[in-house]
Write an enzyme that holds these catalytic residues in place. Structure first.
Site, PDB file in Angstrom:
ATOM      1  N   GLY A 182       7.028  34.592 -26.540  1.00  0.00           N
ATOM      2  CA  GLY A 182       8.417  34.095 -26.437  1.00  0.00           C
ATOM      3  C   GLY A 182       9.110  34.398 -27.477  1.00  0.00           C
ATOM      4  N   GLY A 190       9.097  37.289 -29.558  1.00  0.00           N
ATOM      5  CA  GLY A 190       8.843  38.721 -29.665  1.00  0.00           C
ATOM      6  C   GLY A 190      10.343  39.366 -28.755  1.00  0.00           C
ATOM      7  N   LEU A 191      10.187  40.768 -29.016  1.00  0.00           N
ATOM      8  CA  LEU A 191      11.041  41.308 -28.561  1.00  0.00           C
ATOM      9  C   LEU A 191      11.468  41.260 -27.010  1.00  0.00           C
ATOM     10  CD1 LEU A 191      13.367  43.826 -28.673  1.00  0.00           C
ATOM     11  CD2 LEU A 191      11.501  45.323 -28.246  1.00  0.00           C
ATOM     12  N   VAL A 192      10.228  41.254 -26.281  1.00  0.00           N
ATOM     13  CA  VAL A 192      10.402  41.268 -24.990  1.00  0.00           C
ATOM     14  C   VAL A 192      10.631  39.733 -24.252  1.00  0.00           C
ATOM     15  CG1 VAL A 192       8.883  41.428 -22.608  1.00  0.00           C
ATOM     16  CG2 VAL A 192       8.787  43.168 -24.626  1.00  0.00           C
ATOM     17  N   ALA A 243       1.438  45.506 -20.231  1.00  0.00           N
ATOM     18  CA  ALA A 243       0.628  46.423 -20.921  1.00  0.00           C
ATOM     19  C   ALA A 243       1.533  47.405 -21.736  1.00  0.00           C
ATOM     20  CB  ALA A 243      -0.155  47.154 -19.684  1.00  0.00           C
ATOM     21  N   THR A 249       2.046  51.823 -22.706  1.00  0.00           N
ATOM     22  CA  THR A 249       1.796  53.140 -22.384  1.00  0.00           C
ATOM     23  C   THR A 249       0.800  53.835 -23.386  1.00  0.00           C
ATOM     24  OG1 THR A 249       3.594  53.933 -23.672  1.00  0.00           O
ATOM     25  CG2 THR A 249       4.017  53.778 -21.154  1.00  0.00           C
ATOM     26  N   TYR A 257      -5.982  48.770 -29.888  1.00  0.00           N
ATOM     27  CA  TYR A 257      -4.774  48.019 -29.305  1.00  0.00           C
ATOM     28  C   TYR A 257      -5.065  48.430 -27.668  1.00  0.00           C
ATOM     29  CZ  TYR A 257      -0.151  46.600 -27.870  1.00  0.00           C
ATOM     30  OH  TYR A 257       1.002  46.254 -27.215  1.00  0.00           O
ATOM     31  N   TRP A 265      13.776  63.833 -39.183  1.00  0.00           N
ATOM     32  CA  TRP A 265      12.430  64.427 -39.293  1.00  0.00           C
ATOM     33  C   TRP A 265      12.179  65.457 -38.226  1.00  0.00           C
ATOM     34  CZ3 TRP A 265       7.766  60.789 -41.213  1.00  0.00           C
ATOM     35  CH2 TRP A 265       8.310  60.445 -42.443  1.00  0.00           C
TER      36      TRP A 265
END
Length: 311
Positions: free
Chosen positions: A12, A14-16, A106, A108, A136, A203
């Site tokens: 909760g 975190g970003l998401v 999940a 990618t 990961y 870059w």
């Protein structure tokens, strides 16, 4: 109190997780979002006890140990062990405690490094993983497969997986040491404008393409999936279905911030993969697409940056 029942949200903070809690539809649920100090997801006994006590109607698993390439390469044991433990404990704990609806988030990075674009859900486990974040990825594949197997054994258990593309947005990390591409660009161009710099360096040649979705849009998909988990595909990419070049991201950020200098390219720097794009066929059939345009998403993210980080 939410009318749709109790939703247990891991990750909760975190970003998401924060974007899910901010979404307008979150008010329809009673959301439990224990931080790691309150519930250690790597402790199977504690997870079981928490689920037994609160009996959520739905679990959304958004927690994980995350980091960039350096962090993954420096701590491969922790990335594999902690993410595996979190996924296994929350999925098996939910199933043991009679939770019928489970939404697993999940990544990618589960796709083979050499997979053809666009990446389709059935490509998981068809080739070697990217070595830099293999641990990961293995943990994420394990959690997805565990949900697949639970559905196979128990037809009434709706244990489904969303596979989001790259994200950016409010509650992102802007510190250059820890930030991903879009927040890093925002910080870089903001500093250039503040300091009156005439050029900003990119870059590589900037033609590599990346799919970045506004995190508020993932929250939108998650809460829609919470309402319609029976009809949700078992495993579904959640993304834009189109991508932008690195140069595009820089140009839009410069436009939003109001910096009118020149971009230079350092062709000696590494650029990574030329493209990493998700297939959104299943998502389209399910009837959802990301509502936020790149410009609007970056404008909202920049506002958050000014409020929370630039001061």
């Amino acid at each position: 109190m939410g009318t749709k029942g109790t939703l247990l949200l891991t990750g909760g903070g975190g970003l998401v997780g924060q974007n899910i809690q901010e979404h307008a539809s979150a008010a329809d649920w009673s959301i439990l979002a224990p931080r790691s100090g309150e519930l250690d997801l790597t402790d199977a006994g504690a997870v079981d006890a928490y689920l037994g006590q609160h009996k959520p109607d739905l679990v959304v698993h958004a927690a994980g140990r995350v980091g960039g390439i350096q962090a993954n390469m420096a701590n491969p044991v922790a990335f594999l062990d902690e993410n595996t433990a979190m996924g296994r404990n929350i999925i098996m704990g939910a199933h043991r405690n009679g939770v019928r609806k489970f939404l697993n988030l999940a990544s990618t990075c589960m796709y083979p490094r050499a997979a053809e674009n666009p990446l389709r859900e059935d490509m998981v486990l068809t080739g070697e993983l990217e070595p830099t974040n293999e641990g990961y990825a293995i943990a994420k594949i394990l959690a997805m497969r565990l949900c697949d197997y639970i559905r196979r054994e128990d037809a009434g258990a709706h244990y489904k997986t969303l596979i989001p593309c790259n994200l950016y947005g409010r509650h992102d990390k802007f510190d250059p040491k820890h930030s991903h591409l879009v927040p890093a660009i925002i910080h870089k161009v903001h500093e250039a404008r503040k300091n009156g710099e005439a050029t900003v360096e990119i870059w590589g040649d900037g033609t590599a393409r990346r799919e970045f979705m506004y995190a508020g849009d993932l929250a939108d998909a998650v809460l829609r999936a919470a309402d319609d988990i029976e009809n949700l595909p078992d495993n579904m990419n959640t993304g834009l279905g189109h991508d932008h070049s690195i140069n595009d991201y820089y140009a839009v950020v410069a436009d939003v911030i109001g910096w009118d200098g020149e971009f230079t390219h350092d062709l000696s720097k590494p650029v990574g993969m030329k493209q990493k794009l998700c297939s959104t066929e299943r998502q389209t059939q399910w009837g959802w697409q990301a509502p936020t345009s790149l410009r609007d998403g970056i404008a909202q993210t920049y506002r958050y940056y000014l409020e929370s980080f630039a001061t």
